[in-house]
Every structure is written in C-alpha cells, then in structure tokens.
Design a protein around this motif. Structure first.
Motif, PDB file in Angstrom:
ATOM      1  N   GLN A  95       0.814  -1.123   0.017  1.00 20.44           N
ATOM      2  CA  GLN A  95       0.015   0.221  -0.079  1.00 20.44           C
ATOM      3  C   GLN A  95       0.878   1.199  -0.121  1.00 20.44           C
ATOM      4  OE1 GLN A  95      -2.253   0.647   3.765  1.00 20.44           O
ATOM      5  NE2 GLN A  95      -0.870  -1.166   4.672  1.00 20.44           N
TER       6      GLN A  95
ATOM      7  N   ILE B  49      -7.757  -2.993   1.794  1.00 20.22           N
ATOM      8  CA  ILE B  49      -6.486  -2.894   2.692  1.00 20.22           C
ATOM      9  C   ILE B  49      -6.951  -3.579   3.677  1.00 20.22           C
ATOM     10  CG2 ILE B  49      -5.269  -1.286   4.259  1.00 20.22           C
ATOM     11  CD1 ILE B  49      -5.493   1.032   2.322  1.00 20.22           C
TER      12      ILE B  49
ATOM     13  N   ALA C 148      -3.634   0.538  -3.040  1.00 25.20           N
ATOM     14  CA  ALA C 148      -3.237  -0.831  -2.517  1.00 25.20           C
ATOM     15  C   ALA C 148      -3.302  -1.842  -3.674  1.00 25.20           C
ATOM     16  CB  ALA C 148      -4.102  -1.135  -1.105  1.00 25.20           C
TER      17      ALA C 148
END
Length: 349
Positions: free
Chosen positions: A11, A311, A205
C-alpha cells in the motif's frame, strides 16, 4: 475447490492531499512492490482486476488511465469494478477458483482530496427520494450512531474509546494517515465528533493472489482464503434496522467465520459507531474476547475511499504471512450505513 491465497500485499502512504501526484504515479510504486515480493513480472500475471470510482475522479472511465501503471501492452486479461477493491479481489478469487488463472493482480485507489467526498458519496443514495435531500455520509452515520445510543448498545464515551484504541494501534504503522492519540475533537453531526469519523485522504493498495502450488512457491506462508462471501441489504436506510447488520452476519456465516474462532479481525468501520454494529454481527462483542480488533488502526487511521476495504484483507493477510496471526477475519463495506458487506476468512495453514 482450489486453494487460493494472498501471497503479497502493498500500500501507499496515505495522505490528506496528493495534488502533485496522479493516480498512476500513486499506484505504480505499490504495483512494483507487490510484484517484487513475489518475484513475478507483469507478464506473469494471468488476470488483473481493479476497483475505483469515476465519481471521485470526476471523469468517465478514469480507471483506463490507471492501466498505464500496470502496463496493458501486450494486451492483458483485465477487469474493473466500480467499487472498493475488496470486490475486485472477489472477482479475481472466482477467476482462480474456476481454473482460468493461476495468478491475479488486484489493486485499488482513491483520491478524495480534489472534491467534497461527503457530497460525492450521496450519489450512492436512492435518486428519487433520498439523494435530493443531500444527506451526506457523516449525517447518515450520525443517524446510525444515535440509533445505537438510543437502543442502549453504546454511548459517546464508548465511541471515543474505539477511536482512541484504533489510532493508538496505528502509532507504529508506517502508512497510516493518522497516528497515535487523537483528541475527540469538535462535534460534527451529533453525536459524532471528528474523532469518530475517518480522515479524508488519498491512497492505493494492491495484492497478488495465487492458486495451489503456485502460491506455495511464491510465498513462505501464504494467507489462504478459506471462505469469502458478500451480501447486500435494502438500499434505503429508512427500511433497515441500523443497529444491526444481517448482511454481515450472513456473509460471515457463509464464509465459515463461525466454525472456529479467529484471532484477528480487520473490520472496515469508517465510523466508530459502525464498529459497534460489526462486532455484534460478527460475534466479537463478548467482554472476554481475545480477538485483536483492527491492529492496523483500521479506517479510522486511513480511509482511502475505494481502497480501504481491500486494505483490510491485505492487512489480515500480512499478519498471517509474518506469523502474527493463524486465522483472521477481514471485512469490507460499501454503501450508506453498512449496506453492502464482504467477509473473508484467512488462514496460515
């Protein structure tokens, strides 16, 4: 059913404003990172799927520009969902289950800084009755929080405790937008204060999925997806019980979350009040529970719209890969007041 695992996760740093960085420039380092973790080149990826929103970008088919960061020539097998990247992961997972691919690259990104994200999210609402009233995302979350307080399921002190715990957990997170202790802040829409709400920010991400022996070759400890399901509730918040989330409960049941205890739960709860709902729906609200809730800080520490759900899956997978967890639950949401919910169960063996 084939074994499919998350074998890499990366990320960006999540920031309040990335005005000098385009979506492609924000995304490319993340893509390079996850490919480097596996030793794969772009040509080794069988399927690519992304999640983003044209409404955030302010232009149609904005996702096609992000493909410059992937490298779409020679032509690749590619798809896109106008949703959080968690649902792009679901599509890629199905692709691998069917045997049509051995590896998949899933990425998501969102830049909320150019506009008023609270207003942009009103476009998710019913266009005839609710959207013309322009209730923004914070106002709707405040209605949910008030329903919980009136039902005796939480109070403002408990909500402040959730915010403090989440942001304290993010103190050592290298990518979090908010780290360490954050004051409760001013009242935004009663009963929610700024500390109860997610930060507005930009971020991206990506994860790499692989099947069977390929996953075992690419990672020392793959995060195996043992179950994955998503369910949706009625569109209008006015016809739902905002203190409960039956879609989350059903998705968790179908994903196998209740067959054995989990040790970690990464929940996509942009507002403190939504964590209360999710913990009840996922059976994580017992006073003696030892489950580690949002050790990354969750969406209260960084909430890049359209990437925050992906995420959560990536953070859960990363904990399994480094041996901090053996069985983790990951959750993503979309829509007003937890309308649409996805639940995944990940294991290290």
């Amino acid at each position: 059913m084939r074994d499919v695992a998350i074998v890499a996760f990366g990320q960006s740093d999540h920031v309040r404003d990335s005005a000098e960085t385009s979506e492609v420039e924000m995304l490319m380092p993340v893509l390079h990172d996850v490919l480097a973790q596996t030793g794969l080149a772009a040509r080794d990826i069988d399927f690519t799927c992304s999640g983003s929103s044209d409404y955030l970008a302010g232009r149609a088919f904005s996702f096609t520009m992000a493909l410059d960061g992937v490298g779409a020539w020679p032509p690749i097998s590619e798809s896109h969902v106008e949703m959080d990247g968690a649902w792009a992961l679901y599509e890629a997972w199905v692709k691998l289950l069917t045997g049509e691919a051995e590896t998949a690259l899933v990425y998501a990104y969102g830049k909320s800084s150019p506009g008023e994200v609270r207003d942009v999210l009103t476009r998710q609402l019913d266009p005839y009755y609710l959207a013309p009233l322009w209730p923004d995302s914070v106002a709707l979350a405040a209605l949910q929080a008030r329903a919980l307080i009136d039902a005796g399921l939480t109070d403002e002190r408990a909500l402040a405790g959730i915010a403090a715990r989440s942001r304290a957990a993010a103190a050592s997170h290298p990518h979090a937008q908010l780290r360490g202790e954050v004051p409760a802040g001013e009242l935004l829409v009663a009963p929610l204060r700024t500390g109860d709400c997610p930060p507005i920010g930009d971020g991206a991400a990506a994860v790499v999925l692989a099947a069977g022996d390929t996953a075992r070759r690419l990672a020392d400890r793959p995060a195996w997806i043992r179950g994955l399901d998503h369910r949706i509730e009625a569109h209008s918040p006015g016809v739902r019980d905002l203190t409960d989330s039956p879609s989350t409960r059903l998705a968790a049941e179908r994903a196998g979350a209740f067959t054995r205890p989990v040790d970690t739960a990464e929940m996509h709860a942009p507002f403190t009040s939504q964590e209360v709902v999710l913990r009840r729906a996922l059976r994580l609200d017992a006073p003696d529970s030892t489950v580690c809730i949002n050790p990354s800080g969750g969406a209260l520490a960084a909430n890049p719209v359209m990437a925050a759900g992906l995420i959560r899956l990536g953070e859960a997978a990363a904990r399994i890969q480094r041996g901090a967890s053996d069985r983790a639950l990951a959750h993503a949401t979309s829509g007003p007041c937890l309308q649409h919910n996805l639940v995944a169960v990940l294991e290290g063996a």
